[in-house]
Design a protein around this motif. Structure first.
Motif, PDB file in Angstrom:
ATOM      1  N   SER A  87     -24.785  33.597 -18.390  1.00  0.00           N
ATOM      2  CA  SER A  87     -25.789  32.804 -17.936  1.00  0.00           C
ATOM      3  C   SER A  87     -27.150  33.575 -18.444  1.00  0.00           C
ATOM      4  O   SER A  87     -28.022  32.724 -18.969  1.00  0.00           O
ATOM      5  N   GLY A  88     -27.136  34.531 -18.265  1.00  0.00           N
ATOM      6  CA  GLY A  88     -28.393  35.477 -18.976  1.00  0.00           C
ATOM      7  C   GLY A  88     -28.749  35.139 -20.682  1.00  0.00           C
ATOM      8  O   GLY A  88     -29.609  34.915 -20.889  1.00  0.00           O
ATOM      9  N   SER A  89     -27.565  35.141 -21.197  1.00  0.00           N
ATOM     10  CA  SER A  89     -27.694  34.658 -22.598  1.00  0.00           C
ATOM     11  C   SER A  89     -28.292  33.437 -22.821  1.00  0.00           C
ATOM     12  O   SER A  89     -29.158  32.797 -23.667  1.00  0.00           O
ATOM     13  N   LEU A  90     -27.835  32.316 -21.918  1.00  0.00           N
ATOM     14  CA  LEU A  90     -28.198  31.018 -22.027  1.00  0.00           C
ATOM     15  C   LEU A  90     -29.744  30.865 -21.706  1.00  0.00           C
ATOM     16  O   LEU A  90     -30.460  30.241 -22.221  1.00  0.00           O
ATOM     17  N   TYR A  91     -30.019  31.633 -20.602  1.00  0.00           N
ATOM     18  CA  TYR A  91     -31.567  31.561 -20.034  1.00  0.00           C
ATOM     19  C   TYR A  91     -32.394  32.315 -21.349  1.00  0.00           C
ATOM     20  O   TYR A  91     -33.376  31.330 -21.531  1.00  0.00           O
ATOM     21  N   THR A  92     -32.085  33.346 -21.643  1.00  0.00           N
ATOM     22  CA  THR A  92     -32.867  33.653 -22.864  1.00  0.00           C
ATOM     23  C   THR A  92     -32.793  33.041 -23.984  1.00  0.00           C
ATOM     24  O   THR A  92     -33.874  32.880 -24.520  1.00  0.00           O
ATOM     25  N   VAL A 123     -27.127  27.959 -14.559  1.00  0.00           N
ATOM     26  CA  VAL A 123     -27.391  28.220 -13.209  1.00  0.00           C
ATOM     27  C   VAL A 123     -26.161  27.768 -12.207  1.00  0.00           C
ATOM     28  O   VAL A 123     -25.877  28.652 -11.287  1.00  0.00           O
ATOM     29  N   LEU A 124     -25.422  26.856 -12.565  1.00  0.00           N
ATOM     30  CA  LEU A 124     -24.115  26.657 -11.875  1.00  0.00           C
ATOM     31  C   LEU A 124     -23.235  27.631 -12.024  1.00  0.00           C
ATOM     32  O   LEU A 124     -22.600  28.130 -10.936  1.00  0.00           O
ATOM     33  N   TYR A 125     -22.962  28.303 -13.259  1.00  0.00           N
ATOM     34  CA  TYR A 125     -21.998  29.416 -13.195  1.00  0.00           C
ATOM     35  C   TYR A 125     -22.510  30.707 -12.551  1.00  0.00           C
ATOM     36  O   TYR A 125     -21.864  31.308 -12.105  1.00  0.00           O
ATOM     37  N   ALA A 164     -33.008  28.253 -10.862  1.00  0.00           N
ATOM     38  CA  ALA A 164     -32.855  26.999 -10.672  1.00  0.00           C
ATOM     39  C   ALA A 164     -34.538  26.254 -10.361  1.00  0.00           C
ATOM     40  O   ALA A 164     -34.756  25.086 -10.829  1.00  0.00           O
ATOM     41  N   THR A 165     -35.124  27.269  -9.633  1.00  0.00           N
ATOM     42  CA  THR A 165     -36.574  26.644  -9.239  1.00  0.00           C
ATOM     43  C   THR A 165     -37.189  26.585 -10.680  1.00  0.00           C
ATOM     44  O   THR A 165     -38.042  25.704 -10.805  1.00  0.00           O
ATOM     45  N   TYR A 166     -37.249  27.741 -11.265  1.00  0.00           N
ATOM     46  CA  TYR A 166     -37.885  27.671 -12.698  1.00  0.00           C
ATOM     47  C   TYR A 166     -37.489  26.553 -13.716  1.00  0.00           C
ATOM     48  O   TYR A 166     -38.288  25.664 -14.099  1.00  0.00           O
ATOM     49  N   GLY A 167     -36.024  26.287 -13.619  1.00  0.00           N
ATOM     50  CA  GLY A 167     -35.588  25.333 -14.399  1.00  0.00           C
ATOM     51  C   GLY A 167     -36.030  23.791 -13.945  1.00  0.00           C
ATOM     52  O   GLY A 167     -36.228  22.637 -14.708  1.00  0.00           O
TER      53      GLY A 167
END
Length: 125
Positions: free
Chosen positions: A79-84, A44-46, A20-23
């Motif tokens: 979440s990991g796939s979306l971040y990546t 981040v929410l999920y 969240a902070t990074y985003g």
């Protein structure tokens, strides 16, 4: 209390805060990803919601293993796939997102069924 689940929730909660902070402060997105900020916020929410679910499951010393694993791997895949995907701009990662979402849903379904079928603990003497 299940200390491992509490530990897992703590570590994943830290990662959710970091994401969240990074985003909020560092995320720079490609013009090819017009909805990247909204997608990041959804990830981040999920992530956070399921960390709280894991934390609530840590109250139970036994049982709820399947929901725990579904939430853990669901967070990683969804979440990991979306971040990546957003960090790399490689759309191949989003193929994993539906599997993660399915695991999160299965985790909630299994949690409800197990809670309904679980015998209440015996009263303390």
């Amino acid at each position: 209390m299940n200390r491992f689940r509490a530990f897992l929730a703590g570590m994943l909660g830290f990662l959710a805060i970091a994401a969240a902070t990074y985003g909020a402060h560092r995320l720079s997105v490609s013009p090819n990803l017009p909805h990247a900020v909204e997608t990041w916020k959804t990830a981040v929410l999920y992530h956070f919601v399921h960390v709280l679910a894991l934390l609530s499951l840590s109250r139970f010393p036994k049982g709820f293993t399947v929901p725990t694993l579904c939430f853990l791997f669901g967070i990683l895949l969804f979440s990991g796939s979306l971040y990546t995907w957003i960090l790399t701009a490689n759309a191949g990662w989003i193929r994993l997102t539906p599997f993660g979402g399915s695991l999160l849903g299965i985790g909630w379904l299994w949690l409800g069924i197990e809670a309904l079928l679980r015998k209440p603990p015996a009263p303390a003497p």
